[in-house]
Design a protein around this motif. Structure first.
Motif, PDB file in Angstrom:
ATOM      1  N   ASP A   1       0.830  -1.208   0.000  1.00  0.00           N
ATOM      2  CA  ASP A   1       0.000   0.000   0.000  1.00  0.00           C
ATOM      3  C   ASP A   1       0.861   1.254   0.000  1.00  0.00           C
ATOM      4  O   ASP A   1       0.612   2.209  -0.745  1.00  0.00           O
ATOM      5  N   LYS A   2       1.884   1.255   0.842  1.00  0.00           N
ATOM      6  CA  LYS A   2       2.737   2.436   0.965  1.00  0.00           C
ATOM      7  C   LYS A   2       3.558   2.666  -0.301  1.00  0.00           C
ATOM      8  O   LYS A   2       3.815   3.811  -0.691  1.00  0.00           O
TER       9      LYS A   2
ATOM     10  N   VAL B   1      -1.425  11.852  10.108  1.00  0.00           N
ATOM     11  CA  VAL B   1      -0.586  12.291  11.225  1.00  0.00           C
ATOM     12  C   VAL B   1      -1.128  11.755  12.548  1.00  0.00           C
ATOM     13  O   VAL B   1      -0.367  11.233  13.381  1.00  0.00           O
ATOM     14  N   VAL B   2      -2.452  11.852  12.749  1.00  0.00           N
ATOM     15  CA  VAL B   2      -3.057  11.408  14.010  1.00  0.00           C
ATOM     16  C   VAL B   2      -2.842   9.908  14.220  1.00  0.00           C
ATOM     17  O   VAL B   2      -2.452   9.460  15.300  1.00  0.00           O
TER      18      VAL B   2
ATOM     19  N   TRP C   1       1.405  19.564  -3.692  1.00  0.00           N
ATOM     20  CA  TRP C   1       2.514  20.245  -3.041  1.00  0.00           C
ATOM     21  C   TRP C   1       3.486  19.223  -2.447  1.00  0.00           C
ATOM     22  O   TRP C   1       3.079  18.219  -1.855  1.00  0.00           O
ATOM     23  N   TRP C   2       4.779  19.521  -2.574  1.00  0.00           N
ATOM     24  CA  TRP C   2       5.791  18.593  -2.074  1.00  0.00           C
ATOM     25  C   TRP C   2       5.704  18.401  -0.569  1.00  0.00           C
ATOM     26  O   TRP C   2       5.979  17.321  -0.051  1.00  0.00           O
ATOM     27  N   TRP C   3       5.338  19.456   0.177  1.00  0.00           N
ATOM     28  CA  TRP C   3       5.294  19.305   1.629  1.00  0.00           C
ATOM     29  C   TRP C   3       4.232  18.294   2.039  1.00  0.00           C
ATOM     30  O   TRP C   3       4.407  17.557   3.037  1.00  0.00           O
TER      31      TRP C   3
ATOM     32  N   VAL D   1       3.193  12.970   4.420  1.00  0.00           N
ATOM     33  CA  VAL D   1       2.527  11.667   4.331  1.00  0.00           C
ATOM     34  C   VAL D   1       3.558  10.536   4.283  1.00  0.00           C
ATOM     35  O   VAL D   1       3.428   9.527   4.994  1.00  0.00           O
ATOM     36  N   LEU D   2       4.605  10.706   3.486  1.00  0.00           N
ATOM     37  CA  LEU D   2       5.562   9.618   3.313  1.00  0.00           C
ATOM     38  C   LEU D   2       6.438   9.411   4.545  1.00  0.00           C
ATOM     39  O   LEU D   2       6.799   8.269   4.855  1.00  0.00           O
ATOM     40  N   VAL D   3       6.775  10.502   5.249  1.00  0.00           N
ATOM     41  CA  VAL D   3       7.530  10.343   6.495  1.00  0.00           C
ATOM     42  C   VAL D   3       6.719   9.515   7.483  1.00  0.00           C
ATOM     43  O   VAL D   3       7.244   8.605   8.148  1.00  0.00           O
ATOM     44  N   ARG D   4       5.436   9.793   7.567  1.00  0.00           N
ATOM     45  CA  ARG D   4       4.582   9.017   8.474  1.00  0.00           C
ATOM     46  C   ARG D   4       4.474   7.579   8.000  1.00  0.00           C
ATOM     47  O   ARG D   4       4.641   6.633   8.780  1.00  0.00           O
ATOM     48  N   GLU D   5       4.179   7.375   6.704  1.00  0.00           N
ATOM     49  CA  GLU D   5       3.936   6.028   6.195  1.00  0.00           C
ATOM     50  C   GLU D   5       5.146   5.130   6.394  1.00  0.00           C
ATOM     51  O   GLU D   5       5.040   4.027   6.936  1.00  0.00           O
TER      52      GLU D   5
END
Length: 224
Positions: free
Chosen positions: A87-88, A181-182, A105-107, A112-116
């Motif tokens: 999935d990731k 994030v949550v 937007w890149w941010w 999202v990817l840092v969390r995933e």
């Protein structure tokens, strides 16, 4: 008649099952999807629709393999680990591709990817203590990401009221970022708790306490 054979203990379902085959198939779809999305820097409507089709098929396999695994008792540790990775990988390819062609937007992609991938690393960090399966919040996050990315994949030049679709896509993706994030914080809390309360952790603490008592006994110190 031969004597009855001793019962063979069950070891759970094999990792080689239809649910896991679909998961691996989804992994193979990731580069195909990425290539279709990036053809002509995303300007080709035909390739964008094709990319959306591959993305939709991949996400459909995610639903099917989960249902099969639960209904046919095919849940395995391999599936629990590889399914979220598949999935990731798909979400990573989608967001990086959409950011590369200037539509997300890149941010947003970075958050999202840092969390995933951070949570994936955490899963491996605690895997000796237990496997962290996806919870309800994670499923809501995946649903929001799926629809948000799906709407972004639609070529605006072929749609009526493109600004309306843009607003809908951003609304879904924005909600996905919040839930992402949550739930990431929640998974981290679960991981820390698992490392403290798992059977392995309890056994390790008991072993350390026993060794400390043995050292104290050898040194002639009173035991607490």
């Amino acid at each position: 008649m031969d004597p009855a054979s001793p019962a063979i203990p069950t070891t759970g379902p094999s990792a080689w099952n239809i649910a896991n085959y679909l998961t691996v198939f989804r992994l193979f779809l990731v580069p195909v999807f990425g290539w279709l999305l990036l053809v002509d820097a995303g300007a080709s409507a035909a390739y964008r629709w094709a990319a959306f089709g591959v993305f939709a098929v991949a996400m459909l396999t995610d639903r099917i393999d989960g249902d099969l695994a639960r209904s046919r008792n095919l849940v395995t540790n391999f599936g629990k680990v590889v399914d979220p990775i598949a999935d990731k990988a798909l979400v990573t390819m989608a967001l990086v591709g959409l950011s590369a062609i200037g539509e997300v937007w890149w941010w947003v992609t970075i958050v999202v990817l840092v969390r995933e991938w951070g949570i994936t690393a955490v899963r491996f960090w605690v895997i000796r203590h237990g496997v962290m399966a996806a919870g309800r919040g994670g499923k809501v996050k995946t649903l929001l990401q799926t629809f948000g990315i799906g709407f972004f994949l639609w070529p605006r030049s072929t749609l009526p009221l493109p600004h309306l679709w843009d607003a809908l896509a951003w609304g879904l993706l924005g909600a996905a970022v919040v839930v992402t994030v949550v739930t990431g914080v929640d998974y981290l809390v679960q991981a820390l708790r698992l490392r403290q309360t798992s059977e392995r952790a309890v056994r390790k603490r008991a072993e350390r306490a026993e060794r400390a008592q043995q050292r104290a006994a050898r040194e002639g110190r009173p035991q607490s």
